[in-house]
Write a protein that holds these residues in place. Sequence first.
Motif, PDB file in Angstrom:
ATOM      1  N   GLN A   1       0.979  -1.022  -0.084  1.00  0.00           N
ATOM      2  CA  GLN A   1       0.143  -0.086  -0.059  1.00  0.00           C
ATOM      3  C   GLN A   1       0.803   1.166   0.030  1.00  0.00           C
ATOM      4  OE1 GLN A   1      -3.293   0.008  -0.400  1.00  0.00           O
ATOM      5  NE2 GLN A   1      -3.769  -2.333   0.408  1.00  0.00           N
ATOM      6  N   PRO A   2       1.694   1.229  -0.818  1.00  0.00           N
ATOM      7  CA  PRO A   2       2.715   2.346  -1.081  1.00  0.00           C
ATOM      8  C   PRO A   2       2.325   3.958  -1.099  1.00  0.00           C
ATOM      9  CG  PRO A   2       2.505   1.608  -3.101  1.00  0.00           C
ATOM     10  CD  PRO A   2       1.678   0.766  -2.378  1.00  0.00           C
ATOM     11  N   GLU A   3       1.143   4.093  -1.078  1.00  0.00           N
ATOM     12  CA  GLU A   3       0.812   5.539  -0.909  1.00  0.00           C
ATOM     13  C   GLU A   3       0.160   5.828   0.299  1.00  0.00           C
ATOM     14  OE1 GLU A   3       1.470   7.809  -3.438  1.00  0.00           O
ATOM     15  OE2 GLU A   3       2.533   6.162  -4.114  1.00  0.00           O
ATOM     16  N   GLU A   4      -0.138   4.976   1.221  1.00  0.00           N
ATOM     17  CA  GLU A   4      -1.067   5.019   2.441  1.00  0.00           C
ATOM     18  C   GLU A   4      -0.020   6.104   3.511  1.00  0.00           C
ATOM     19  OE1 GLU A   4      -3.890   4.920   3.031  1.00  0.00           O
ATOM     20  OE2 GLU A   4      -4.668   3.469   1.401  1.00  0.00           O
ATOM     21  N   PHE A   5       1.112   5.711   3.715  1.00  0.00           N
ATOM     22  CA  PHE A   5       2.053   6.136   4.649  1.00  0.00           C
ATOM     23  C   PHE A   5       3.134   7.175   4.098  1.00  0.00           C
ATOM     24  CE2 PHE A   5       0.181   2.441   6.657  1.00  0.00           C
ATOM     25  CZ  PHE A   5      -0.660   3.053   7.632  1.00  0.00           C
ATOM     26  N   GLU A   6       3.470   8.085   4.633  1.00  0.00           N
ATOM     27  CA  GLU A   6       4.507   8.951   4.333  1.00  0.00           C
ATOM     28  C   GLU A   6       5.892   8.322   4.431  1.00  0.00           C
ATOM     29  OE1 GLU A   6       3.902  11.819   2.367  1.00  0.00           O
ATOM     30  OE2 GLU A   6       1.875  10.658   2.550  1.00  0.00           O
ATOM     31  N   LEU A   7       6.199   7.635   5.317  1.00  0.00           N
ATOM     32  CA  LEU A   7       7.326   7.084   5.548  1.00  0.00           C
ATOM     33  C   LEU A   7       7.157   5.658   6.416  1.00  0.00           C
ATOM     34  CD1 LEU A   7       8.085   7.748   8.656  1.00  0.00           C
ATOM     35  CD2 LEU A   7       8.864   9.962   7.736  1.00  0.00           C
ATOM     36  N   GLY A   8       8.382   4.882   6.494  1.00  0.00           N
ATOM     37  CA  GLY A   8       8.375   3.722   7.373  1.00  0.00           C
ATOM     38  C   GLY A   8       9.769   3.748   8.472  1.00  0.00           C
ATOM     39  N   VAL A   9       9.141   3.191   9.476  1.00  0.00           N
ATOM     40  CA  VAL A   9      10.339   2.918  10.241  1.00  0.00           C
ATOM     41  C   VAL A   9      10.505   1.357  10.646  1.00  0.00           C
ATOM     42  CG1 VAL A   9      11.426   3.212  12.934  1.00  0.00           C
ATOM     43  CG2 VAL A   9      10.274   5.327  11.220  1.00  0.00           C
ATOM     44  N   ASP A  10      11.316   0.846  10.136  1.00  0.00           N
ATOM     45  CA  ASP A  10      11.304  -0.880  10.537  1.00  0.00           C
ATOM     46  C   ASP A  10      12.509  -1.123  11.573  1.00  0.00           C
ATOM     47  OD1 ASP A  10      11.707  -3.501  10.131  1.00  0.00           O
ATOM     48  OD2 ASP A  10      12.955  -3.327   8.101  1.00  0.00           O
ATOM     49  N   ILE A  11      12.036  -1.837  12.574  1.00  0.00           N
ATOM     50  CA  ILE A  11      12.939  -2.168  13.630  1.00  0.00           C
ATOM     51  C   ILE A  11      12.969  -3.664  13.395  1.00  0.00           C
ATOM     52  CG2 ILE A  11      13.285  -2.033  15.951  1.00  0.00           C
ATOM     53  CD1 ILE A  11      11.778   0.439  16.139  1.00  0.00           C
ATOM     54  N   PHE A  12      14.229  -4.231  13.055  1.00  0.00           N
ATOM     55  CA  PHE A  12      14.363  -5.841  12.804  1.00  0.00           C
ATOM     56  C   PHE A  12      13.092  -6.481  12.297  1.00  0.00           C
ATOM     57  CE2 PHE A  12      14.463  -4.698  17.419  1.00  0.00           C
ATOM     58  CZ  PHE A  12      13.448  -5.383  17.825  1.00  0.00           C
TER      59      PHE A  12
ATOM     60  N   GLN B   1      18.735  -2.840  13.225  1.00  0.00           N
ATOM     61  CA  GLN B   1      18.756  -4.502  13.054  1.00  0.00           C
ATOM     62  C   GLN B   1      19.965  -4.746  13.870  1.00  0.00           C
ATOM     63  OE1 GLN B   1      17.287  -7.116  11.222  1.00  0.00           O
ATOM     64  NE2 GLN B   1      18.431  -8.170  12.411  1.00  0.00           N
ATOM     65  N   GLY B   2      19.669  -5.858  14.613  1.00  0.00           N
ATOM     66  CA  GLY B   2      20.853  -6.405  15.646  1.00  0.00           C
ATOM     67  C   GLY B   2      21.586  -7.415  14.710  1.00  0.00           C
ATOM     68  N   ALA B   3      22.768  -7.329  14.869  1.00  0.00           N
ATOM     69  CA  ALA B   3      23.516  -8.318  14.000  1.00  0.00           C
ATOM     70  C   ALA B   3      23.418  -9.727  14.723  1.00  0.00           C
ATOM     71  CB  ALA B   3      25.033  -8.073  14.032  1.00  0.00           C
ATOM     72  N   ASN B   4      23.085  -9.843  15.826  1.00  0.00           N
ATOM     73  CA  ASN B   4      22.937 -11.313  16.416  1.00  0.00           C
ATOM     74  C   ASN B   4      21.669 -11.765  16.667  1.00  0.00           C
ATOM     75  OD1 ASN B   4      25.919 -11.100  16.901  1.00  0.00           O
ATOM     76  ND2 ASN B   4      25.645  -9.711  18.832  1.00  0.00           N
ATOM     77  N   ASP B   5      20.552 -11.061  15.888  1.00  0.00           N
ATOM     78  CA  ASP B   5      19.366 -11.542  16.207  1.00  0.00           C
ATOM     79  C   ASP B   5      19.069 -12.918  15.521  1.00  0.00           C
ATOM     80  OD1 ASP B   5      16.562 -11.611  16.041  1.00  0.00           O
ATOM     81  OD2 ASP B   5      16.344  -9.734  15.265  1.00  0.00           O
TER      82      ASP B   5
END
Length: 604
Positions: free
Chosen positions: A477-488, A545-549
């Motif tokens: 849904q690329p037009e719905e949100f102005e940006l994204g914050v992806d945590i792992f 992202q955590g490298a050891n996840d």
Amino acid sequence: MSENIKAVKKYTIEQFQNTENIAGAALSHDGSSILYASDQTGVFNAFSIQIKDMLPTQLTESATNAIFPISYFPQDKRFLYESDEGGNELNHIYLREENGKVTDLTPSEQAKAEFFGWAEDERSFFYESNKRDERFMDLYEMDIDSFTSQLVFKNEEGYNIASVSPNKKYIALYKTDKPNNSDMYIYSKEYGIKHISEHVGDVDYLPVTFDQSSNHLYYLTDENHEFSYLKRMNLTTQSTETVAIEDWDIVMAKFSYNYKYLIYAINNNGKTEVKLLDTATGNYVEIENLPEGQISSVSISKNEGKLAFTLNSSNAPSNLYCYNLTTKSLTRLTDTLNPEMNPNDLVKAEVVHYSSFDDLSIPAIYYKPHLEHNEKIPALVFVHGGPGGQSTVDYNPLFQYLANHGYAILAVNNRGSSGYGKTFFKAADKKHGEVDLQDCIEGKNYLASLEYIDENRIGIIGGSYGGYMVLAAMAFQPEEFELGVDIFGVSNWERTLKSIPPWWEAMRDVLYKKIGDPYEENEYIRSISPLFHAKNISKPLIVLQGANDPRVLQEESDEIVEAVKDNNVPVEYIIFDDEGHGFTKRNNRIKGYQAIKQFLDQHM
């Protein structure tokens, strides 16, 4: 809007993170002190506090790996703690003696160990480990005179171990075969494993504890009910009776040391309530003068006269409390909020509900900033981890930091979340990235309907499964949100479901039934995996992202970042070399949260 305008002081992320985080509350054998974890040093270490003089003492000095104390010894001030390496989740159990000497009691390098509980005679404790077979957690008993252990339950079929009876004769087990359905078993040396929850249809059974006589098993179930309630079973006759039933899920139950009290917790619409039942009278015991907030880590002294716990609220971090059950006096033992900060500048969250695309009511936790101007403000939809999971009315330093700087936060409990009944929980099965994403979009629409929110400045943020929802929103849904914050977050379900940690073997089939089978339903799995649709991502993205996840591998974030870069879209990527599935070190949280705010300020 003018009546809501309030001048507040703006705080830096360093000031927010100089608030102490504490966890756990284990009373000593004599009830004089409480053992807990604190990140006062920047990394979680073990601390104790004397109840009489409220003086804390640091007991461990790790500068790298987080240490989480578990329990004092039954007769002295030695204690056990768990720690892993850089967030890899391969916990070991350590003994810390009163002179400061530390011994790794479970030194198997590639194995995971978890404390289970003390034996009734206090001469040993039980723990789980996958050192025999990395897929399954066996149960061991460790003698505290020799510190040698013996295998007491060999887990070859993927059972979950729930409780050991006081007489050590029985071990309560359960096995989940699909969402909303699990079975309960009793193991004994005498007759092996016995199934004790024959039923038709989807019902959950979760054993929690035995009574003092070892004749009754207490368990949680949603049998003939939308929510989990507490029952008990006579192990001889298998007759059952209801012990406690509420309007929401009962999520925990345990007895005090001499079984004088039964304590249980209720997940009440995103808020935790704790009830204390006098087993002799059947009456509830009121904890007087209790502040508003969520109780956790409850511990009752051996003489059953004191109750220790942590308590926090949406605008106040966790503090340690001690309640005297005889004098009915409550004492707060810590003050963890940074003294540079005025608590009135923080925001109090409220529980809200909004209608989704199909009129299903969606619960959410809303953090409204103190409005300072007659101008519209930006907002974020936050999605919790899972699948399952839940956002609750707890203190969240990232939310408070962002709200302090003018961002509204709506923490959505989309369908598929825990805590709202079994129908709501299974409503997104095999529909992830679809109906749950629509719930998030309707959350955005709810925010846009508020007069002080700028409908053109609403982003989406989340961690783990919530990070997946961020990427799904950006890709599908690329037009719905102005940006994204992806945590792992998961970008490729095919890889994640095939590479889940080996000790999750008992839950593998459940995950496949909830999300999809990467071997049998590969085309569907790819259809809900953002990585294979990354060409659609056109809005700014930041990834942490955590490298050891061990749960969401770094490759998940590496590949989505590279794919988005190919779209010539602004993308930022931060990797923490010494973290796993969650950021435990203060300096890393400062770096990560500051980067998130700077990203929001720049792009929204």
